[in-house]
Design a protein around this motif. Structure first.
Motif, PDB file in Angstrom:
ATOM      1  N   LEU A  22       0.836  -1.210   0.000  1.00 52.10           N
ATOM      2  CA  LEU A  22       0.000   0.000   0.000  1.00 52.10           C
ATOM      3  C   LEU A  22       0.868   1.257   0.000  1.00 52.10           C
ATOM      4  O   LEU A  22       0.634   2.192  -0.785  1.00 52.10           O
ATOM      5  N   LEU A  25       2.618   1.732  -3.408  1.00 50.31           N
ATOM      6  CA  LEU A  25       1.719   2.211  -4.465  1.00 50.31           C
ATOM      7  C   LEU A  25       1.323   3.666  -4.243  1.00 50.31           C
ATOM      8  O   LEU A  25       1.258   4.461  -5.184  1.00 50.31           O
ATOM      9  N   MET A  26       1.067   4.018  -2.986  1.00 46.28           N
ATOM     10  CA  MET A  26       0.603   5.393  -2.720  1.00 46.28           C
ATOM     11  C   MET A  26       1.712   6.424  -2.849  1.00 46.28           C
ATOM     12  O   MET A  26       1.439   7.609  -3.020  1.00 46.28           O
ATOM     13  N   LYS A  28       3.986   6.156  -5.203  1.00 42.13           N
ATOM     14  CA  LYS A  28       4.404   6.015  -6.608  1.00 42.13           C
ATOM     15  C   LYS A  28       5.664   5.176  -6.804  1.00 42.13           C
ATOM     16  O   LYS A  28       6.306   5.254  -7.844  1.00 42.13           O
ATOM     17  N   TYR A  30       5.977   2.118  -7.544  1.00 41.78           N
ATOM     18  CA  TYR A  30       5.209   0.938  -7.965  1.00 41.78           C
ATOM     19  C   TYR A  30       6.036  -0.344  -7.999  1.00 41.78           C
ATOM     20  O   TYR A  30       5.597  -1.394  -7.540  1.00 41.78           O
TER      21      TYR A  30
END
Lengths: 150, 503
Positions: A22, A25-26, A28, A30
């Protein structure tokens, strides 16, 4: 093998992996989510087999899953960057190599040969054998009768 | 009569025959379904691994995979292919994580639905209630989109209004599910699973006839005005697709692990030994059907690249443009597969939806019906739910699109507390309840409000459902570590027996 405190630890690790994914992803980052993704889903195999996990299971499918997805994610990234913004000079089965990794390696070979196959081949060993199942069903029936649920 | 008109006429005739067969199967299974709630809602111990596996594959692949998927792949390129392929992995994960536990739970308690599992594990009526509520919204969302998807198919075939056409398909589904319950649904699903696989053979042949070879597709599209991003693994536009790609890798690998309409097929297995093959058949079946995300989009992108087709104004038309450029028999097979995907998912939703209203929500308030009454009331609930979905699909307008965002994400997020519960004895009822309430709040607060109404994005550009799937998981782990309800030594007696044998 996987029960009691060890199972609690694995679930705790699973929580940390999800938190890692999490946050990656948050923020960036990835690509940074992938190692956690691999461990998260490999550990689900351990949880699924539970106390039936043995040394052979740790090699195949568990470690095999980690190595296989590790290598294929690296190759996916390598070819994505190598042919970024241009028509790929190398094609695998007619596709951009990373796209072939996507549908063939992740869509078919990984799930079939690493996830389904050990379940199919060693069902009695890693999932449930006849004797254990019958013992459980007998105890469950006894319980239902005692509770008046029959 | 022109070629396309003739093809549409033949396809319409075959569609009518196909729907008549579905109705026939539904009526045929009436007697078996009426045995009780366990048969009507769960098809308990009725089928072998092949039928249950095909049904699981068919239920997992919705109309989205046949219409929306190719449409999105046409619009965004190969990035969309992560959706089906990580879903295949999720069938494997479902097999390991859910197969044996769900069968064991059904042996020790009277289980017909997913909320039944939650209740038996946590002994908490509010967890059952909020889980049911989350599932109700998901089911409405899915049924609404099935009406829209079905509408597009019949509209293309007959020229009917899309809304009315969608309602017609749903009505047929309602009728056969009304009679047959989950028994009829699985029997029809088996046929539909087979049709879906057959349709992929047709789609593959059709695609190759258009593009010649995949090398030719990559070279032609990559060097056309469309550009190379349409053939690379992150699609077009790359920057926008990157967060989605990584979100899908994560969420879709959970996929069917958290889908009650696919998991309930485990109850249908006659013997525990059928577990061995059921998941495999489901996964392989879905893996074959998953090519539908790719093949029509590949062919249409190629046709656009060589100038034979104008760029599509509506991306969801991709599958229909594809159907107009392939031999008639292939079109017929694909349209049958498309209808199969749509109707199989809708019928499963109708059954589990009616169970929510008949069994789960009343049970949360202490009301329990007899097995016979469950079937009777369940059928009424099924009719109300189905007709309500028809009205909602026809007149819901913007609300359909709003609720449509509550699909897979909410399903996975609200199912995780149940799955973790029957796998881990430390999972507590406090964690499960908090997780269910947060999923409900986030589904509406983030997916509907923040993203859809306000048009805003979460940090990193990730979809809202990624956030609340993670949140649900984290709450289950970390809240469980600091609470004690219905866990460890405080497990209900039957769960102690269950865990002793599971572990």
């Amino acid at each position: 093998m996987i029960k009691g405190k060890l199972k609690d630890i694995i679930w705790f690790v699973e929580g940390l992996m999800v938190l890692w994914i999490l946050l990656a992803l948050m923020t960036k980052n990835y690509y940074a989510s992938i190692p956690a993704w691999i461990i998260l889903f490999a550990n689900f195999l351990l949880i699924g087999a539970g106390s039936r996990v043995d040394k052979r299971f740790l090699i195949y499918p568990y470690a095999t899953f980690i190595v296989y997805y590790g290598i294929t994610f690296y190759l996916w990234y390598y070819y994505f960057k190598a042919f970024y913004g241009k028509v790929p000079e190398v094609l695998w089965l007619g596709f951009h190599p990373s796209v072939t990794i996507l549908w063939l390696f992740w869509g078919w070979i990984g799930p079939v040969f690493i996830v389904f196959l050990p379940y199919l081949l060693w069902f009695s060993r890693y999932v449930v054998d006849k004797k254990s199942w019958e013992n459980f069903v007998a105890e469950a029936k006894q319980f239902r009768e005692k509770e008046g649920l029959e | 009569m022109g070629g396309i008109e003739e093809m549409k006429l033949i396809t319409t005739v075959v569609t009518v025959i196909y729907m008549a067969i579905c109705l026939g199967i539904g009526i045929y299974s009436k007697k078996r379904a009426e045995a009780g709630g366990k048969e009507f809602f769960a098809s308990y111990k009725q089928f072998g691994w092949l039928l249950a596996g095909l049904a699981a594959a068919a239920a997992g692949m919705s109309a989205y995979g046949y219409v929306g998927g190719p449409g999105l792949a046409y619009k965004s390129g190969a990035a969309v292919w992560y959706m089906p392929w990580f879903f295949v992995l999720s069938y494997g994960m479902m097999t390991w994580l859910n197969g044996k536990p769900m069968r064991m739970m059904a042996e020790i308690a009277r289980i017909e639905t997913f909320p039944d599992l939650a209740h038996e594990r946590y002994q908490c009526k509010w967890t059952r209630f909020f889980l049911s509520l989350n599932l109700v919204f998901c089911i409405w969302a899915y049924l609404g989109t099935q009406v829209l998807g079905g509408g597009l198919i019949l509209q293309w075939l007959t020229g009917l209004d899309a809304g009315i056409a969608g309602v017609l398909i749903l009505l047929v589904t309602i009728i056969y599910t009304y009679y047959g319950g989950m028994v009829g649904s699985i029997l029809v699903d088996g046929l539909q699973g087979f049709l879906m696989i057959l349709s992929i053979v047709g789609a593959f042949i059709g695609c190759i006839m258009i593009i010649g070879s995949f090398d030719n597709f990559v070279t032609t599209v990559g060097s056309s005005s469309l550009g190379p991003h349409y053939v690379d693994p992150v699609g077009f536009p790359t920057e926008a697709m990157l967060p989605l790609v990584f979100s899908w890798i994560f969420v879709l690998a959970f996929g069917v692990v958290g889908q009650p309409h696919v998991n309930t097929k485990f109850y249908a297995l006659k013997s525990y030994e059928d577990l061995r093959f059921k998941g495999f058949i489901g996964g392989v079946g879905y893996g074959i059907a998953g090519f539908m995300y790719m093949l029509p989009a590949i062919a249409v992108l190629y046709l656009v690249a060589i100038g034979q087709v104008q760029p599509l104004k509506i991306a969801d038309q991709a599958v229909f443009v594809f159907a107009e450029h392939i031999p008639m028999w292939v079109t017929v097979v694909i349209i049958m597969g498309l209808l199969a995907a749509l109707m199989s998912t809708a019928s499963s939703f109708l059954v589990i939806g009616s169970a929510l209203f008949t069994r789960d929500i009343p049970k949360a308030f202490g009301k329990e019906l007899s097995q016979k009454d469950e079937v009777r009331i369940g059928r009424i609930a099924l009719l109300i739910l189905g007709l309500g979905a028809c009205i909602f699909g026809l007149f819901g307008g913007y609300m359909v699109a709003l609720l449509g965002v509550l699909g897979l994400g909410t399903f996975v997020a609200c199912s995780l507390p149940v799955v973790i519960g029957y796998l881990w004895r430390r999972a507590t009822k406090e964690a499960a309840l908090v997780a269910q309430i947060l999923v409900l709040l986030c589904s509406f607060g983030i997916s509907v409000g923040y993203e859809k109404l306000l048009g805003l994005k979460l940090p990193g550009g990730i979809p809202g459902y990624v956030f609340y799937i993670c949140l649900s998981f984290l709450v289950m782990i970390f809240v469980s570590l600091v609470t004690k309800g219905s866990a460890g030594d405080r497990l209900p007696e039957k769960m102690k027996i269950y865990f002793r044998h599971l572990e």
